[in-house]
Design an enzyme around this catalytic site. Sequence first.
Site, PDB file in Angstrom:
ATOM      1  N   SER A 125      67.973  77.517  22.647  1.00  0.00           N
ATOM      2  CA  SER A 125      67.785  78.763  21.967  1.00  0.00           C
ATOM      3  C   SER A 125      67.148  80.107  22.899  1.00  0.00           C
ATOM      4  O   SER A 125      66.116  80.097  23.438  1.00  0.00           O
ATOM      5  CB  SER A 125      66.495  78.476  20.790  1.00  0.00           C
ATOM      6  OG  SER A 125      66.468  79.420  19.924  1.00  0.00           O
TER       7      SER A 125
ATOM      8  N   ASP B 267      77.544  80.938  17.460  1.00  0.00           N
ATOM      9  CA  ASP B 267      77.615  81.724  16.279  1.00  0.00           C
ATOM     10  C   ASP B 267      79.290  81.733  15.916  1.00  0.00           C
ATOM     11  O   ASP B 267      79.795  82.398  14.940  1.00  0.00           O
ATOM     12  CB  ASP B 267      77.115  83.439  16.361  1.00  0.00           C
ATOM     13  CG  ASP B 267      75.795  83.279  16.341  1.00  0.00           C
ATOM     14  OD1 ASP B 267      75.304  82.456  15.427  1.00  0.00           O
ATOM     15  OD2 ASP B 267      75.078  84.212  16.946  1.00  0.00           O
TER      16      ASP B 267
ATOM     17  N   LYS C 133      71.291  77.564  10.886  1.00  0.00           N
ATOM     18  CA  LYS C 133      71.481  79.308  11.076  1.00  0.00           C
ATOM     19  C   LYS C 133      71.285  79.628   9.389  1.00  0.00           C
ATOM     20  O   LYS C 133      70.497  79.407   8.759  1.00  0.00           O
ATOM     21  CB  LYS C 133      72.988  79.320  11.500  1.00  0.00           C
ATOM     22  CG  LYS C 133      73.245  78.956  12.828  1.00  0.00           C
ATOM     23  CD  LYS C 133      72.337  80.244  13.738  1.00  0.00           C
ATOM     24  CE  LYS C 133      72.870  79.904  15.147  1.00  0.00           C
ATOM     25  NZ  LYS C 133      72.246  80.963  16.005  1.00  0.00           N
TER      26      LYS C 133
END
Length: 441
Positions: free
Chosen positions: A171, A323, A350
């Site tokens: 992350s 993404d 998300k």
Amino acid sequence: MTRHSSLSSTPCGSLKGTFKVPGDKSISHRSLMFGALAVGETRVFGMLEGEDVLATAKAMAALGATIHRDDDGVWHVEGRGIGGLCEPEDVLDMGNSGTSARLLMGILGSHPITTFMTGDASLRKRPMGRVADPLAEMGAQVSCRSGQRLPLMVRGATTPMPIRYKLPMASAQVKSCILLAGLNTPGETTVIETEHTRDHTELMLRHFGAEVRVVQTKEGRETTIVGQPELVAADVLVPSDPSSAAFPTVAALINPGSELRLPGIGMNPHRNGIYITLKEMGADITLENERTEAGEPVADLLIRASKLKGITVPAERAPSMIDEYPVLAVAAAFAEGKTVMHGLGELRVKESDRLSAVANGLKACGVTCEEGEDFLIVEGNGDAPLGGGTITTHFDHRIAMSFLVLGMAARQKVTVLDAEAIDTSFPGFATLMNSLGAGIS
């Protein structure tokens, strides 16, 4: 800002033209935050003016920075210096932006002030314990509601302690949070990651004058920041967002006869996994005029319609394109054969549970797919899928744009609900795509 309850995308012909994609969201957030922590005035050129970034601008102003936009679209940030932020008079509303919330928690964690933070319904569902835990080790107090979610309170450490922290998951937001807490912490703070994540924070901190060291060790990639530097104001030229560019890129690839040019796209090697993957699928994507701007690699993209084939995307590529999996799944729906995507567990936390949202949307459009706990398999036959579905976006901008792209080349129109979410990252998406030949209404 235009609000839509829904948008429909109808099959169109070829897409042609030059398309200026909005500024990179990750770099826009950081330019405002780091400008607020620097001494002097930072000018930001090409900043994304989507809702997420504007939430960051409002928050940094509430913490004492002076921020304004001039008539030429240039943003000016007069900083307070490291440790100089002041306690806000009201709750900070981070809107839909997880990046804003998590990075700002890091900054606040080493300022001796108390701050309350909230967000919209989507952001209030996202986990914050992953950043609250290391901040607690540094001496900050973070009080969240059940499930370690927003709204929350951050009481920054009076005497913050440097830590050496190994990330339990890949992350960039958690890594950045810890590094930013380390800015106002004496000594050296180190983050260790076993999988490389995007490094915008490290690159931009150096641009503003911080000392950041990165070494590869047996434990993994170690990033160390030397605390309490004096950040000096520095102009930032924001490249166009590679995540946003993925939508017109896939649209051009799946519409026969299309040719698009996308100038000034950020090509950070920790963000370009989608373009590597599309090329492996047979995409005709050419990088032109490669260069470096404000420490970031940039290139102009030339995309031509292509026959795509299914491939297996390795799990280790996920951090560089997390993404972009929703729009990759759309590309896979037009490909010949099976596309297998591994390592997608992060998609479940998300803006929505993106993995389920993508799978359900594909099925609604007649695409055969299989969803697992952390994988997605999409089966294409090389032809346009049926389309015709109505997509529940869960107020997720990337789900909305992905299925509008699918509708451009499907056999029947596709409708997406709650399409106003697109404004968080790509204001004007429908208008810009229509200028190239799409049929979004």
